[in-house]
Design an enzyme around this catalytic site. Sequence first.
Site, PDB file in Angstrom:
ATOM      1  N   HIS A 374      37.411  15.571  60.757  1.00  0.00           N
ATOM      2  CA  HIS A 374      37.060  16.182  59.532  1.00  0.00           C
ATOM      3  C   HIS A 374      37.122  17.689  59.422  1.00  0.00           C
ATOM      4  O   HIS A 374      36.826  18.045  58.300  1.00  0.00           O
ATOM      5  CB  HIS A 374      35.540  15.809  59.335  1.00  0.00           C
ATOM      6  CG  HIS A 374      35.380  14.262  59.149  1.00  0.00           C
ATOM      7  ND1 HIS A 374      35.298  13.723  57.834  1.00  0.00           N
ATOM      8  CD2 HIS A 374      34.982  13.451  60.135  1.00  0.00           C
ATOM      9  CE1 HIS A 374      34.749  12.630  58.003  1.00  0.00           C
ATOM     10  NE2 HIS A 374      34.740  12.198  59.259  1.00  0.00           N
ATOM     11  N   LYS A 567      27.767  23.602  47.335  1.00  0.00           N
ATOM     12  CA  LYS A 567      28.118  23.030  48.558  1.00  0.00           C
ATOM     13  C   LYS A 567      27.439  24.001  49.584  1.00  0.00           C
ATOM     14  O   LYS A 567      26.899  24.947  49.211  1.00  0.00           O
ATOM     15  CB  LYS A 567      29.498  23.345  48.712  1.00  0.00           C
ATOM     16  CG  LYS A 567      30.262  24.635  48.218  1.00  0.00           C
ATOM     17  CD  LYS A 567      31.779  24.542  48.097  1.00  0.00           C
ATOM     18  CE  LYS A 567      32.424  23.902  46.994  1.00  0.00           C
ATOM     19  NZ  LYS A 567      33.268  22.599  47.495  1.00  0.00           N
ATOM     20  N   ARG A 568      27.950  23.677  50.778  1.00  0.00           N
ATOM     21  CA  ARG A 568      27.361  24.421  51.949  1.00  0.00           C
ATOM     22  C   ARG A 568      27.995  25.897  51.649  1.00  0.00           C
ATOM     23  O   ARG A 568      28.977  26.107  51.346  1.00  0.00           O
ATOM     24  CB  ARG A 568      27.662  23.931  53.440  1.00  0.00           C
ATOM     25  CG  ARG A 568      27.153  22.773  53.833  1.00  0.00           C
ATOM     26  CD  ARG A 568      25.487  23.044  54.069  1.00  0.00           C
ATOM     27  NE  ARG A 568      25.200  23.779  55.213  1.00  0.00           N
ATOM     28  CZ  ARG A 568      24.634  23.388  56.159  1.00  0.00           C
ATOM     29  NH1 ARG A 568      24.250  22.250  56.290  1.00  0.00           N
ATOM     30  NH2 ARG A 568      24.464  24.154  57.362  1.00  0.00           N
ATOM     31  N   LYS A 573      34.633  28.703  51.921  1.00  0.00           N
ATOM     32  CA  LYS A 573      34.433  28.085  50.736  1.00  0.00           C
ATOM     33  C   LYS A 573      34.546  29.054  49.635  1.00  0.00           C
ATOM     34  O   LYS A 573      34.480  28.729  48.645  1.00  0.00           O
ATOM     35  CB  LYS A 573      33.141  27.107  50.764  1.00  0.00           C
ATOM     36  CG  LYS A 573      33.133  26.024  51.728  1.00  0.00           C
ATOM     37  CD  LYS A 573      31.903  25.297  51.728  1.00  0.00           C
ATOM     38  CE  LYS A 573      31.830  24.029  52.872  1.00  0.00           C
ATOM     39  NZ  LYS A 573      32.527  22.965  52.468  1.00  0.00           N
ATOM     40  N   THR A 675      34.306  16.482  48.853  1.00  0.00           N
ATOM     41  CA  THR A 675      33.843  15.397  47.897  1.00  0.00           C
ATOM     42  C   THR A 675      33.012  15.730  46.982  1.00  0.00           C
ATOM     43  O   THR A 675      33.175  14.917  45.898  1.00  0.00           O
ATOM     44  CB  THR A 675      32.944  14.413  48.898  1.00  0.00           C
ATOM     45  OG1 THR A 675      31.936  15.240  49.800  1.00  0.00           O
ATOM     46  CG2 THR A 675      33.880  13.550  50.085  1.00  0.00           C
ATOM     47  N   LYS A 679      32.776  14.268  42.987  1.00  0.00           N
ATOM     48  CA  LYS A 679      31.710  13.778  42.222  1.00  0.00           C
ATOM     49  C   LYS A 679      31.557  14.771  40.768  1.00  0.00           C
ATOM     50  O   LYS A 679      31.154  14.160  39.888  1.00  0.00           O
ATOM     51  CB  LYS A 679      30.328  13.994  43.019  1.00  0.00           C
ATOM     52  CG  LYS A 679      30.211  13.482  44.302  1.00  0.00           C
ATOM     53  CD  LYS A 679      29.259  14.072  45.236  1.00  0.00           C
ATOM     54  CE  LYS A 679      29.767  13.618  46.795  1.00  0.00           C
ATOM     55  NZ  LYS A 679      28.831  14.159  47.800  1.00  0.00           N
TER      56      LYS A 679
HETATM   57  O1  9GP Z   1      34.428  20.106  55.916  1.00  0.00           O
HETATM   58  C1  9GP Z   1      34.648  18.792  55.878  1.00  0.00           C
HETATM   59  C2  9GP Z   1      34.737  18.425  54.308  1.00  0.00           C
HETATM   60  O2  9GP Z   1      36.016  19.047  53.804  1.00  0.00           O
HETATM   61  C3  9GP Z   1      35.124  17.006  54.072  1.00  0.00           C
HETATM   62  O3  9GP Z   1      35.012  16.440  52.839  1.00  0.00           O
HETATM   63  C4  9GP Z   1      33.777  16.251  55.004  1.00  0.00           C
HETATM   64  C5  9GP Z   1      33.990  14.867  54.892  1.00  0.00           C
HETATM   65  O4  9GP Z   1      35.209  14.161  55.346  1.00  0.00           O
HETATM   66  O5  9GP Z   1      33.846  16.631  56.115  1.00  0.00           O
HETATM   67  C6  9GP Z   1      33.415  17.971  56.370  1.00  0.00           C
HETATM   68  N1  9GP Z   1      33.528  18.286  57.858  1.00  0.00           N
HETATM   69  C7  9GP Z   1      32.408  18.686  58.471  1.00  0.00           C
HETATM   70  O6  9GP Z   1      31.144  18.584  58.196  1.00  0.00           O
HETATM   71  C8  9GP Z   1      32.512  18.797  59.931  1.00  0.00           C
HETATM   72  O7  9GP Z   1      33.770  18.571  60.470  1.00  0.00           O
END
Ligand code: 9GP
Length: 833
Positions: A374, A567-568, A573, A675, A679
Amino acid sequence: EAPAETETEAPATSHEHTRTGMSKASLKQAYIDNLFYIQGRFREVATPHDLYMAAAFTVRDRMLERWVKSAQVYKSSRARTVCYLSAEYLLGPHLANNLVNLGIAEVAQRAGEELDLDFKAILEEEEEPGLGNGGLGRLAACYMDSLATVQIPAIGYGIRYEFGIFDQIIEDGWQVERSDTWLRNGNPWEIPRPKISFPVMYGGHTEHYRDQAERPRVRWIPDMVISGVAYDTPVLGYGVGNVNLLRLWKAEATESFDFQTFNVGDYYGAVHAKIEAETISKVLYPNDDPEAGKELRLKQQYFFVSCSIQDMIRLHLNTVGPLETFHEKFVAQLNDTHPAIAVAELMRLLMDDHAVTWDDAWATTRATFCYTNHTLLPEALETWSVALFERLLPRHLEIIYEINRRFLDEVRVRYLGDEERVARMSLIDEAGGRRIRMAHLAVVGSRAVNGVAALHSELIKTTLLKDFYEMAPERFHNVTNGVTPRRFIVVSNPRLAELITEVCGHDRWIRDLDSLRELEAHADDPKLQARWREVKTAAKRDLAVWLKRHAGVLLDPQTMMFDIQAKRLHEYKRQHLNVLHIIRVYQRLKQNPNLGMVPRAFIFGGKAAPGYYMAKLMIKLINAVAEVINNDPQVNGYIRVAFMPDFNVKNGQRLYPAADLSEQISLAGKEASGTGNMKFSMNGALTVGTLDGANIEIREEVGAENFFLFGMTAEEVRRKQDEGYRPWDYYHGDQELKSDIDLIASGLFSHGDTNLFRPLTEHLIHQDPFMVLADYRAYLECQDRISTVYDRPAEWDRMSILNVARMGKFSSDRSIREYAERIWSIEPQPLGA
Ligand code: 9GP
């Protein structure tokens, strides 16, 4: 006894009987019963929480029969089952979602009205289980919903953290963390299973011996044993009878351990052991936290993995039998590297506990696991020091060494003499202090590896795992993320859901999101556009009311464009790029108060890891800019800035429906997928975004003309980095950019304090690792185009309708079907609702 069923709004099903009927009358009766028999209350003295609990139990009762039935069918058909191993599940509130999935949202609402209940207040009462940090944990929750909906037998395994992600409050513009106490009032959705519990060992040493058949064996003599106890939550699919299982483990002291200590009279020792054991599932670690390389975190990972694999073996022995077929019964998906230790744990259990040979155990292990990566960010790629492993998991270290030895021999034979490659691919990073590379362990121990969006999966193959890809290209896949339209449209945005259903003439789209395409034909219809806009404005009004109350900011939903970044908080970002745009607009307005411009509300939401200083400073900056702008009467009729405190699933559900513009502005190549982008777009927001993560695919789907693109490509980013990126040149080369950064540095937003934001501005000017300055100009120009289009409502509405119409691909149902077909080889097991 429940009254006779005279009403017809819900058809009688096989589950229909007096306790769990779906009609309005049954629901009313059940509700009163639950309030009385479970909460011990009658209406007059019931607290809001009692009222919520009664509703939750009423809904849960209606899931249980389906749950038992699913388990029976899965068991008797010996169905192949997916085990999703994830350290995080960001579930969000259950009640509304379960009502929708059961198909009784409307009838329940009417039942509530007749009982004179405030249905909205009851839904608000639910405290969400925040057992995740952000995208990764929420993805796991969406996948659980979709697994059940597309009828794939599945168990989600994870940790029942007593404290989930912290609650965020804003004090003087700064983030302050408060511990989350979601379990304080009890959790009606879970069922404790004290009998399903496993020992988990730590520390000690190993002994090598020969068994009766003279085979070499190993036993692990730990110095600490705790237990993991199962807590089960049913996960019901939408409009189907399938209920899957989310099994979360709670750490407890083992009874025998306790008693032993008691017997020798060491009362305090026993209590200490209990506390130490329970600590393991106490708290979720915030990611992005440099402090996160903690021993406790490794203990947590091993804890839930060990319980889960032991549980899988138990289930297999109970239902199917011989362990040679374990991988035929189960496929286990590793959600990032957090559960990667599972590879060594399955090897250990097969060999040490079940006397399987290395070769057979390895064949089974490699056929069982699949790994999803991820992130490409180096700081997020887990490594653990060999010394720590040796101390905590000595047996696993031996196994990892042996896996590595055999694997590197393969590499050597394949690439004669290429010792550099061998070092790069090793499971052990020998540079500096020796560390175990968890991603390499996950890759070597899995039969499939995937990224989470097309670009990300490409970058995995060409950068992060290039050597592994070259060696076994057939094992690399892409499965683009998706989100569940149940929670993120039907539950979050009922007005939009209703309108879509009316226009399409069916509600099939809720589980066949591709059928939203039917909206395309109506995109130019002025009548639909007007209603579309009404729906959006109503959602904006709801959000404005909430933000007034919780952030103290007044926004005008009628005239202002709602421009949202939620988002975080992370430098990659680029929330600060957004802030630079706000400051630019502010300066323009100050220079020319009569500037005819589209009024905008700039809305932010997101948490920063408690140990991530720069991210916390960005929150402070947003709030500082908000304070100045919102209090400046010269501009505050045109622009306002709001920071939503405590962005979580529940609050996200308030934001997504209300957005006109969705900010997806990460530096290309850094956001694996995203994601939130999906949304927002599903709820009719237009995206301003870079060619990063799933943005690329969103743009492909909705059409380039319905997406506001700006900024460098990942390839351009790489080239610029190779050439030697110099933010200083951008700073001096662009008067407006310089003046925006200088305004922050001047102390205008910090009551004259020129030091407060210095770490941020200096970092931008001198390092700028995420190239904010390089993309600044393109971003501003794009924002100007956006304002122009927003001024033409018919055009904007058309684009908005087309965005929703073309979001079919981003349903998590599609993602899960792809996993099922391409990666898991698993068939649906349909059960009727
Ligand atoms: O940073 C990614 C994010 O882009 C992605 O949508 C999400 C689900 O796949 O994973 C996040 N990754 C993490 O939180 C840590 O690897």
